[in-house]
Motif scaffolding. Sequence first.
Motif, PDB file in Angstrom:
ATOM      1  N   LEU A 279      40.855  40.498  47.172  1.00 34.81           N
ATOM      2  CA  LEU A 279      40.988  39.920  45.833  1.00 34.81           C
ATOM      3  C   LEU A 279      41.805  40.825  44.916  1.00 34.81           C
ATOM      4  O   LEU A 279      42.618  40.345  44.115  1.00 34.81           O
ATOM      5  CB  LEU A 279      39.598  39.680  45.236  1.00 34.81           C
ATOM      6  N   ALA A 280      41.594  42.148  45.036  1.00 35.62           N
ATOM      7  CA  ALA A 280      42.345  43.085  44.202  1.00 35.62           C
ATOM      8  C   ALA A 280      43.834  43.041  44.529  1.00 35.62           C
ATOM      9  O   ALA A 280      44.687  43.110  43.627  1.00 35.62           O
ATOM     10  CB  ALA A 280      41.809  44.509  44.401  1.00 35.62           C
TER      11      ALA A 280
ATOM     12  N   THR B 175      33.584  45.148  51.215  1.00 38.95           N
ATOM     13  CA  THR B 175      34.710  45.973  50.767  1.00 38.95           C
ATOM     14  C   THR B 175      36.036  45.287  51.059  1.00 38.95           C
ATOM     15  O   THR B 175      36.961  45.299  50.247  1.00 38.95           O
ATOM     16  CB  THR B 175      34.674  47.346  51.462  1.00 38.95           C
ATOM     17  N   GLY B 176      36.121  44.666  52.253  1.00 35.79           N
ATOM     18  CA  GLY B 176      37.348  43.959  52.620  1.00 35.79           C
ATOM     19  C   GLY B 176      37.646  42.812  51.676  1.00 35.79           C
ATOM     20  O   GLY B 176      38.804  42.600  51.285  1.00 35.79           O
ATOM     21  N   ALA B 177      36.614  42.068  51.278  1.00 35.36           N
ATOM     22  CA  ALA B 177      36.816  40.943  50.364  1.00 35.36           C
ATOM     23  C   ALA B 177      37.281  41.432  48.994  1.00 35.36           C
ATOM     24  O   ALA B 177      38.164  40.820  48.371  1.00 35.36           O
ATOM     25  CB  ALA B 177      35.520  40.151  50.224  1.00 35.36           C
ATOM     26  N   LEU B 178      36.717  42.550  48.524  1.00 38.40           N
ATOM     27  CA  LEU B 178      37.127  43.094  47.229  1.00 38.40           C
ATOM     28  C   LEU B 178      38.576  43.576  47.269  1.00 38.40           C
ATOM     29  O   LEU B 178      39.347  43.344  46.329  1.00 38.40           O
ATOM     30  CB  LEU B 178      36.199  44.249  46.832  1.00 38.40           C
ATOM     31  N   ARG B 179      38.963  44.236  48.356  1.00 38.79           N
ATOM     32  CA  ARG B 179      40.344  44.687  48.487  1.00 38.79           C
ATOM     33  C   ARG B 179      41.304  43.500  48.553  1.00 38.79           C
ATOM     34  O   ARG B 179      42.404  43.543  48.019  1.00 38.79           O
ATOM     35  CB  ARG B 179      40.507  45.553  49.746  1.00 38.79           C
TER      36      ARG B 179
ATOM     37  N   SER C 221      49.412  43.850  46.432  1.00 41.86           N
ATOM     38  CA  SER C 221      50.360  43.117  47.256  1.00 41.86           C
ATOM     39  C   SER C 221      51.749  43.038  46.621  1.00 41.86           C
ATOM     40  O   SER C 221      51.949  42.347  45.625  1.00 41.86           O
ATOM     41  CB  SER C 221      49.844  41.700  47.525  1.00 41.86           C
ATOM     42  N   GLY C 222      52.712  43.739  47.214  1.00 41.34           N
ATOM     43  CA  GLY C 222      54.088  43.638  46.757  1.00 41.34           C
ATOM     44  C   GLY C 222      54.671  42.265  47.015  1.00 41.34           C
ATOM     45  O   GLY C 222      55.510  41.782  46.248  1.00 41.34           O
TER      46      GLY C 222
ATOM     47  N   ILE D  68      49.726  39.426  41.353  1.00 41.41           N
ATOM     48  CA  ILE D  68      50.049  38.381  40.372  1.00 41.41           C
ATOM     49  C   ILE D  68      50.330  38.995  39.004  1.00 41.41           C
ATOM     50  O   ILE D  68      51.307  38.636  38.335  1.00 41.41           O
ATOM     51  CB  ILE D  68      48.911  37.354  40.287  1.00 41.41           C
ATOM     52  N   LEU D  69      49.493  39.939  38.583  1.00 38.33           N
ATOM     53  CA  LEU D  69      49.668  40.556  37.270  1.00 38.33           C
ATOM     54  C   LEU D  69      50.977  41.332  37.187  1.00 38.33           C
ATOM     55  O   LEU D  69      51.725  41.226  36.198  1.00 38.33           O
ATOM     56  CB  LEU D  69      48.483  41.478  36.966  1.00 38.33           C
TER      57      LEU D  69
END
Length: 386
Positions: free
Chosen positions: A180-181, A174-178, A231-232, A187-188
């Motif tokens: 990457l998200a 779960t930590g890895a997915l968060r 991530s701001g 970036i987007l």
Amino acid sequence: MNGLEIAVLLGLVLLVGGILSHRLHVSTPLVLLLLGGILGFIPLFDGLELEPDLVLLLFLPALLYWESLNTSVREMKRNLRVILLSAVPLVLVTAAAVAVVGHAFGLPWSVAIALGAILAPTDATAVVAVAGPLPRRTLTILRAESLINDGTALAVYAVAVAAAVAEREINLGTGALRFLAAYAGGILIGAAIAALVVAIRRLLPNRLLANTTSVLTPFLAYLPAELLGVSGVIAVVTCGLVLSFYGPRIVSASARTQVYNFWELATFVLNGSLFVLIGLEIHRVMLEVDHEWQPALGLGLLAALAVIAVRFAWLNTTPYIIRALDRRPQQRERRVSARQRLPIAWAGFRGAVSLAAALALPGSWPTGRPSPGAISSSPSRSSSSS
């Protein structure tokens, strides 16, 4: 003290600190930090506090945006591998090393990892403030690393704090997915805001309106990202880098001169004020530690040693691994000696992100098993913010 009095005080300290640093030939941030520390012990200024939201919503977006605008995208591309290795895996390794130290002092793993994430990222504004005379390539690597690694550290921090508050173990999947998200979302959003700003600036009739847009841009990138849970920091950095590449094509020379002068002054004031406010926290740290100063000091010193040791080991190990794996002629041309890497190793300053993350820790959470070296969550917060 009210807001106006605090603003006048910070302005006077900046002025005095700038004069002293020029006369003594000492780095201005170090002088401001010392002056802030002295002020913190004066009873009149004892009530001054640095709010986490102030750093996260005002200081951080503006400072990161200006540094990203002044970072060459072409230079980053030439040194992309070195930058990414320092901005992602080095941050994770540093956080892990500090977490091991924190766990040895009795902190639960989630709390220890949060402490590691606080101390892992370097700070772009602190690096630039004291590393100006360095060669262009070295400064580009340090600046770009500092811009990107904030997002890495804050993603780890968010996962660790959520686990600590819920009093549960960290789920690596779960930590890895968060993680990457947070990166992908930032970036987007940053790229989308940059495209929107480019389109808007083409339609504006004069440079005053165009540069007003420039002042709003870092906050337009930061706030939506934070509201969406990504991530701001990465959003602001992405937006700034895109605009640094396309800016000369859409902004006139006179408008660039005007906005450059504004941001140069604004970031000097914000950055200098931040160092003063950090100094003011020293007295509060000492009061919070109180009778538990020995384990807090031990944790702080060992954590600092771990941060320095990991950075030195990383920067003197990974280049030789790269050389063994990549023997292309162009790679050989970019090799530098251990002596040339030394400034990069020493320039791992921590700053606004670490301070804001430390101040934003929850007021209470699990303290772990009692042990002679264990300390409570409050001293750990104090040692990290110092």
